[in-house]
Design an enzyme around this catalytic site. Sequence first.
Site, mmCIF file in Angstrom:
data_model
loop_
_atom_site.group_PDB
_atom_site.id
_atom_site.type_symbol
_atom_site.label_atom_id
_atom_site.label_comp_id
_atom_site.label_asym_id
_atom_site.label_seq_id
_atom_site.Cartn_x
_atom_site.Cartn_y
_atom_site.Cartn_z
ATOM 1 N N ARG A 166 42.081 41.325 34.884
ATOM 2 C CA ARG A 166 40.736 40.735 34.771
ATOM 3 C C ARG A 166 40.716 39.755 33.592
ATOM 4 O O ARG A 166 40.537 40.159 32.448
ATOM 5 C CB ARG A 166 39.698 41.836 34.554
ATOM 6 N N CYS A 204 35.807 45.431 41.074
ATOM 7 C CA CYS A 204 35.686 43.980 41.326
ATOM 8 C C CYS A 204 34.349 43.646 41.988
ATOM 9 O O CYS A 204 33.732 42.619 41.676
ATOM 10 C CB CYS A 204 36.818 43.493 42.223
#
Lengths: 77, 216
Positions: free
Chosen positions: B130, B53
């Site tokens: 995601r 991330c």
Amino acid sequence: MACISPDGKPTESGTKMLSALKSGLSSAEEVAKDAGLPLFRVRSGLRELTHAGLANQKGEKYKLSSKGAELLGTLST
Amino acid sequence: MEEVREQAISLPRLGEPAPAFEAVTTHGVLKLEDFKGSWLILFSHPADFTPVCTTEFIAFAEIYPELKKRGAELLGLSVDSVSSHIAWVRNIEEKTGTRIPFPVIADLSKEVSLAYGMIHPGQSKTETVRCVFIIDPNQIIRTILYYPLTTGRNMAEILRIVDALQTTDKNAVATPANWKPGDMVVVPPPKTQEMAEERVKQGYECVDWYLCKKKL
């Protein structure tokens, strides 16, 4: 709130929006251009400033309230 | 007889209005409608202070100027708190020198995550996968990407999709596989037999009547 700190003072972006409203009744687009801020940020900020009584909304436009003008006045002194 | 209730979870679909939301973000409370008139790249990440991330946030920050040139805004989301988001973006800036300029939704209640189908229990029951939603200025969903927790996204592809969609909207054309700006575009296929007969005489580069390209 993003435009007004917990101590009641406007943040830098809040001050820019309030200053942009000094010129009179303005749309969010006009404030964004004057303040140099993204439009989404200004739409959110004007909503917040109106809720705090620092700006008044008239249709699709906004203007500085007397409370907002007074606050801006204290910032410049 | 015992009543059995099942909750149908629907995912947002291309060509439909993006689900409205009002959310706490690192830039204050934002509504979807605040972004009307701009392209919006709404993306989710599983968790703050995690490695993949972090690389993605840095990469999104790097393409931010290019997105702004294209009239697009970025908006991130995870189910972490706004305090966590603030601490994380400050940490990224301190450790890497990369300032994160875009807002990030703190979706503690998972209201936005659920509306956008961001939680996939096969990957995680609590964190978003995601996702990338590319939303046009009329707030219609134009592209959806879902990536797994383990695979970081590709920023060049996201930019390419924005370019392709904007080219389509401006020129009423489609874009072929692996298209990039400057390449030939696909001319919309003929809808009638007469048009098909005329198509091959129109001077486009054609494989056959249904597959023709042109330079813009």
